[in-house]
Design an enzyme around this catalytic site. Structure first.
Site, PDB file in Angstrom:
ATOM      1  N   TYR A   5       0.893  -1.101   0.108  1.00 40.34           N
ATOM      2  CA  TYR A   5       0.003  -0.004   0.022  1.00 40.34           C
ATOM      3  C   TYR A   5       0.850   1.338  -0.040  1.00 40.34           C
ATOM      4  O   TYR A   5       1.198   1.729   1.120  1.00 40.34           O
ATOM      5  CB  TYR A   5      -0.813   0.113   1.213  1.00 40.34           C
ATOM      6  CG  TYR A   5      -1.840  -0.986   1.352  1.00 40.34           C
ATOM      7  CD1 TYR A   5      -2.522  -1.786   0.435  1.00 40.34           C
ATOM      8  CD2 TYR A   5      -1.815  -2.009   2.452  1.00 40.34           C
ATOM      9  CE1 TYR A   5      -3.482  -2.793   0.632  1.00 40.34           C
ATOM     10  CE2 TYR A   5      -2.590  -2.898   2.676  1.00 40.34           C
ATOM     11  CZ  TYR A   5      -3.439  -3.397   1.577  1.00 40.34           C
ATOM     12  OH  TYR A   5      -4.207  -4.592   1.838  1.00 40.34           O
ATOM     13  N   GLU A  34      -0.767  -6.668   9.538  1.00 44.18           N
ATOM     14  CA  GLU A  34      -1.962  -6.160   9.003  1.00 44.18           C
ATOM     15  C   GLU A  34      -3.072  -6.506   9.881  1.00 44.18           C
ATOM     16  O   GLU A  34      -4.144  -5.933  10.005  1.00 44.18           O
ATOM     17  CB  GLU A  34      -2.132  -6.183   7.533  1.00 44.18           C
ATOM     18  CG  GLU A  34      -2.998  -5.509   6.793  1.00 44.18           C
ATOM     19  CD  GLU A  34      -3.363  -5.613   5.403  1.00 44.18           C
ATOM     20  OE1 GLU A  34      -2.500  -6.526   4.732  1.00 44.18           O
ATOM     21  OE2 GLU A  34      -4.096  -5.174   4.778  1.00 44.18           O
ATOM     22  N   ARG A  45      -5.527 -12.997   0.688  1.00 47.13           N
ATOM     23  CA  ARG A  45      -6.278 -11.939   0.151  1.00 47.13           C
ATOM     24  C   ARG A  45      -7.554 -12.313  -0.554  1.00 47.13           C
ATOM     25  O   ARG A  45      -8.024 -13.346  -0.743  1.00 47.13           O
ATOM     26  CB  ARG A  45      -5.160 -11.287  -1.014  1.00 47.13           C
ATOM     27  CG  ARG A  45      -4.000 -10.818  -0.736  1.00 47.13           C
ATOM     28  CD  ARG A  45      -4.223  -9.701  -0.158  1.00 47.13           C
ATOM     29  NE  ARG A  45      -4.596  -8.381  -1.021  1.00 47.13           N
ATOM     30  CZ  ARG A  45      -5.026  -7.218  -0.551  1.00 47.13           C
ATOM     31  NH1 ARG A  45      -4.782  -6.833   0.637  1.00 47.13           N
ATOM     32  NH2 ARG A  45      -5.475  -6.489  -1.484  1.00 47.13           N
ATOM     33  N   TRP A  63      -9.019   6.103   6.399  1.00 53.90           N
ATOM     34  CA  TRP A  63      -9.023   5.687   7.688  1.00 53.90           C
ATOM     35  C   TRP A  63      -7.762   4.918   8.264  1.00 53.90           C
ATOM     36  O   TRP A  63      -7.571   5.385   9.518  1.00 53.90           O
ATOM     37  CB  TRP A  63     -10.359   4.778   7.954  1.00 53.90           C
ATOM     38  CG  TRP A  63     -10.242   3.341   7.610  1.00 53.90           C
ATOM     39  CD1 TRP A  63      -9.488   2.837   6.637  1.00 53.90           C
ATOM     40  CD2 TRP A  63     -11.283   2.510   7.964  1.00 53.90           C
ATOM     41  NE1 TRP A  63      -9.969   1.427   6.568  1.00 53.90           N
ATOM     42  CE2 TRP A  63     -10.929   1.038   7.500  1.00 53.90           C
ATOM     43  CE3 TRP A  63     -12.179   2.324   9.065  1.00 53.90           C
ATOM     44  CZ2 TRP A  63     -11.620   0.025   7.852  1.00 53.90           C
ATOM     45  CZ3 TRP A  63     -12.802   1.164   9.444  1.00 53.90           C
ATOM     46  CH2 TRP A  63     -12.463  -0.034   8.485  1.00 53.90           C
ATOM     47  N   ASP A 102     -12.983  -5.304   2.642  1.00 55.09           N
ATOM     48  CA  ASP A 102     -13.042  -5.496   1.281  1.00 55.09           C
ATOM     49  C   ASP A 102     -14.008  -6.622   0.826  1.00 55.09           C
ATOM     50  O   ASP A 102     -14.936  -6.760   0.434  1.00 55.09           O
ATOM     51  CB  ASP A 102     -11.678  -5.649   0.902  1.00 55.09           C
ATOM     52  CG  ASP A 102     -10.846  -4.250   0.852  1.00 55.09           C
ATOM     53  OD1 ASP A 102     -11.280  -3.319   1.947  1.00 55.09           O
ATOM     54  OD2 ASP A 102      -9.847  -4.296   0.570  1.00 55.09           O
ATOM     55  N   TRP A 126      -4.006   6.397   2.798  1.00 53.58           N
ATOM     56  CA  TRP A 126      -5.401   5.768   2.741  1.00 53.58           C
ATOM     57  C   TRP A 126      -6.247   6.233   3.910  1.00 53.58           C
ATOM     58  O   TRP A 126      -5.376   6.642   5.002  1.00 53.58           O
ATOM     59  CB  TRP A 126      -5.415   4.299   3.168  1.00 53.58           C
ATOM     60  CG  TRP A 126      -5.525   3.441   2.164  1.00 53.58           C
ATOM     61  CD1 TRP A 126      -6.820   2.782   1.785  1.00 53.58           C
ATOM     62  CD2 TRP A 126      -4.716   2.805   1.239  1.00 53.58           C
ATOM     63  NE1 TRP A 126      -6.703   1.892   0.648  1.00 53.58           N
ATOM     64  CE2 TRP A 126      -5.404   2.068   0.235  1.00 53.58           C
ATOM     65  CE3 TRP A 126      -3.098   3.166   0.935  1.00 53.58           C
ATOM     66  CZ2 TRP A 126      -4.613   1.517  -0.959  1.00 53.58           C
ATOM     67  CZ3 TRP A 126      -2.749   2.635  -0.196  1.00 53.58           C
ATOM     68  CH2 TRP A 126      -3.548   1.661  -1.197  1.00 53.58           C
TER      69      TRP A 126
HETATM   70  C1  9WN Z   1      -8.155  -1.364  -0.681  1.00 60.61           C
HETATM   71  C2  9WN Z   1      -5.212   0.179   3.756  1.00 60.61           C
HETATM   72  C3  9WN Z   1      -6.340  -0.493   3.157  1.00 60.61           C
HETATM   73  C4  9WN Z   1      -7.305  -0.488   4.363  1.00 60.61           C
HETATM   74  C5  9WN Z   1      -8.682  -1.309   3.911  1.00 60.61           C
HETATM   75  C6  9WN Z   1      -8.165  -2.662   3.755  1.00 60.61           C
HETATM   76  C7  9WN Z   1      -7.159  -2.903   2.259  1.00 60.61           C
HETATM   77  C8  9WN Z   1      -7.050  -1.901   0.051  1.00 60.61           C
HETATM   78  C9  9WN Z   1      -6.793  -3.083  -0.351  1.00 60.61           C
HETATM   79  O1  9WN Z   1      -5.917  -1.975   2.705  1.00 60.61           O
HETATM   80  O2  9WN Z   1      -7.780  -2.280   1.376  1.00 60.61           O
HETATM   81  O3  9WN Z   1      -8.715  -0.126  -0.293  1.00 60.61           O
HETATM   82  O4  9WN Z   1      -6.117  -2.953  -1.519  1.00 60.61           O
HETATM   83  O5  9WN Z   1      -6.809  -4.121  -0.053  1.00 60.61           O
HETATM   84  O6  9WN Z   1      -9.267  -3.663   3.507  1.00 60.61           O
HETATM   85  O7  9WN Z   1      -9.399  -1.194   5.254  1.00 60.61           O
HETATM   86  O8  9WN Z   1      -7.686   0.687   4.552  1.00 60.61           O
HETATM   87  O9  9WN Z   1      -4.481  -0.304   4.813  1.00 60.61           O
END
Ligand code: 9WN
Length: 415
Positions: free
Chosen positions: A31, A386, A195, A37, A162, A35
Site C-alpha cells: 500500500y 496488517e 487476499r 481511515w 473489502d 489511505w
Molecule cells: C483497498 C490500507 C487498506 C485499508 C482497508 C483494507 C485494505 C485496500 C486493498 O487496505 O484495502 O482499499 O487494496 O486491499 O481492507 O481497510 O484501509 O490499509
C-alpha cells in the site's frame, strides 16, 4: 549496551519509516499511498510522541477533499506502479489524484482525541480543520443514507472491509463479465490465500469502471450503482463522527447547524441495522432490503457509535472467552468463516481498538480491558501485522503496519 528494542520503540520506528512526508503509507510495497481511515488511526499513534505530526497527518488527508465534500479513500500523492488500481483507473476529480469512493469517517473522532491530548497546541489546528470535517459529514448525510438513516457503502473498499461476507449478496448481483484484462499487484506482495479472490476483484474493478464512467457524480450513481449496502461500519463511524463534531462545536463555540438532528437520524439508522433473528447488528442490502446475516467485527462497533446492547455484550463476552485472539472479523461459528482470508475471519487490531473505546466509554470497562490486553498480547507475540489469524494468532497480509503500530502506542501497549 542494550540491543533489545521494546515494542513501543518498534512501533515508533514503523510510523517513522512509513512516513512519506506529511502522510503515512499503511505499509511499504502493498500500500504505497495515503489511505483515509489508516491515516486517522496513524494520527493517534503520532500523537503519543509528536503532536504536530499527528495534526499534519489529518491536514494532509483533508488536502485531498473534493469540492462536494468527499474525502477519498486513497490519495495518490506520488505515482507508484506497485499498487493496482492506480489514479489512471480511478479518474478521481479532486485536487489531488485520488480514488472516487470514501472510507469510514474516523478523522473527526481521532482529531478530537488528538486535541484532548494537548488542547493548547490542538485548538487552532482543530478549528482550522472543523469546516472540512463538517463538509465531509454533510456529504455523508446527502449521499449515503438509506430511508432509515443507516449509512450505506457503495463499494466494498468504501466500508474498508473489502471481502467481508456482508457484501456477498450484493456482489452476486454485479455482472463483471466485461471488466476486461487487468493485472493485480497485491498478490505479488503477499500470500494470495490472505487476499480477496479474483471473483471479488473483478467486481471491485467493475464498480470503479461504473463510477468513473459517471464522472463520480453521486446523483447519477444513485441510479447506476448496483452495489449499495447499509452497513454497521459506515453507520457506527458516521454516527460517532457526528457526535464528536457536535461536542467539538459546542466546546469551541463554533456554529454548526443541524448536527443534533443529524445525530438523531443517524442513531435511528444505526439501530435499524439490528437483525432480530440473527441477534446482532448486521448489514442490509439497500436495493433489496435483504440482510447479510453476518456477525462481523463491525457489529461490535455499536458502543463506539454510542449504542448499548445487552445482546452484543453477551456476544463480546463469549468471543473474549472462546476465541483465542478476538475479535474475529467474522463469527467462527458461521459457515463462511475463513481464518486467514482478510475480512472473512482474521482479527484486526485497530477494529479492536475502536470497539474497546466504545466499551470503555459505555461502562463496560472489564470487557474493554480484556480486549485491550488480548490485543496487546497478539501484537507483542506476533508483530505489527496488517491482521491476524484469530485461532493461531499468526500474522497475515502486510507487516510493519502503520495502524497496528499506532494501536500499540495509543491503546494496546499503554501501561
Ligand atoms: C483497498 C490500507 C487498506 C485499508 C482497508 C483494507 C485494505 C485496500 C486493498 O487496505 O484495502 O482499499 O487494496 O486491499 O481492507 O481497510 O484501509 O490499509
Amino acid at each position: 549496551m542494550n540491543y533489545y528494542t521494546t515494542p513501543s520503540e518498534s512501533a515508533r520506528n514503523i510510523l517513522i519509516a512509513n512516513d512519506r512526508g506529511g502522510y503515512t503509507i499503511p505499509t511499504s510495497g502493498l500500500y504505497p499511498y495515503q489511505w483515509n481511515w489508516d491515516s486517522a488511526v496513524a494520527a493517534l499513534g503520532f500523537a503519543e510522541f509528536d503532536i504536530d505530526r499527528a495534526w499534519v497527518e489529518l491536514e494532509t488527508l483533508f488536502s485531498g477533499q473534493w469540492a462536494d465534500g468527499m474525502v477519498p479513500h486513497i490519495l495518490f500523492h506520488k505515482p507508484d506502479p506497485g499498487y493496482f488500481p492506480g489514479p489512471d483507473v480511478w479518474g478521481g476529480t479532486g485536487p489531488i489524484a485520488s480514488s472516487g469512493v470514501t472510507q469510514p469517517p474516523l478523522a473527526a473522532t481521532m482529531a478530537r482525541r488528538v486535541w484532548e491530548k494537548d488542547r493548547v497546541v490542538g485548538e487552532a489546528r482543530l478549528r482550522a480543520l472543523f469546516p472540512a470535517m463538517l463538509a465531509w459529514h454533510r456529504w455523508f448525510m446527502n449521499w449515503r443514507l438509506d430511508e432509515h438513516g443507516a449509512v450505506c457503502t457503495t463499494h466494498p473498499w468504501e466500508a474498508g472491509r473489502d471481502n467481508a461476507p456482508d457484501w456477498d449478496g450484493a456482489m452476486a448481483g454485479i455482472d463483471a463479465s466485461d471488466v476486461g484484462e487487468y493485472q493485480r499487484r497485491d498478490t505479488s506482495h503477499v500470500n494470495s490465500a490472505d487476499r480477496p479472490t479474483k471473483y471479488d476483484y473483478d467486481r471491485y474493478i467493475k464498480l470503479v469502471q461504473i463510477g468513473r464512467e459517471a464522472g463520480w457524480d453521486q446523483a447519477k450513481l444513485l441510479e447506476l450503482n448496483p452495489f449499495r449496502v447499509a452497513d454497521p461500519t459506515m453507520s457506527f463511524t458516521t454516527l460517532r463522527a457526528a457526535r464528536d463534531l457536535l461536542t467539538i462545536s459546542q466546546e469551541l463555540g463554533i456554529a454548526a447547524e443541524g448536527l443534533n438532528a443529524d445525530v438523531a437520524r443517524l442513531e435511528a439508522g444505526a439501530r435499524s441495522l439490528w437483525n432480530e433473528a440473527l441477534g446482532a447488528f448486521d448489514a442490509r442490502d439497500a436495493h433489496t432490503g435483504e440482510w447479510a446475516e453476518s456477525v462481523s467485527n463491525a457489529s461490535y462497533l455499536c458502543w463506539y457509535g454510542g449504542i448499548d446492547s445487552s445482546q452484543m455484550l453477551d456476544r463480546v463476552k463469549t468471543v473474549l472467552t472462546t476465541v483465542p485472539h478476538p475479535i474475529p472479523s467474522y463469527d467462527p461459528n458461521m459457515p463462511k468463516f475463513d481464518e486467514r482470508r482478510y475480512w472473512r475471519g482474521p482479527t484486526w487490531a485497530f477494529m479492536n481498538m475502536l470497539a474497546g473505546f466504545g466499551l470503555a466509554e459505555m461502562g463496560h470497562g472489564v470487557e474493554a480491558e480484556a480486549l485491550r490486553l488480548k490485543t496487546a498480547r497478539l501484537i507483542a507475540g506476533h508483530g505489527f501485522a496488517e491482521y491476524y489469524d484469530p485461532i493461531t494468532g499468526s500474522p497475515a497480509g502486510g507487516n510493519s503496519f502503520t495502524w497496528t503500530a499506532a494501536v500499540w502506542l495509543h491503546w494496546a501497549g499503554r501501561n
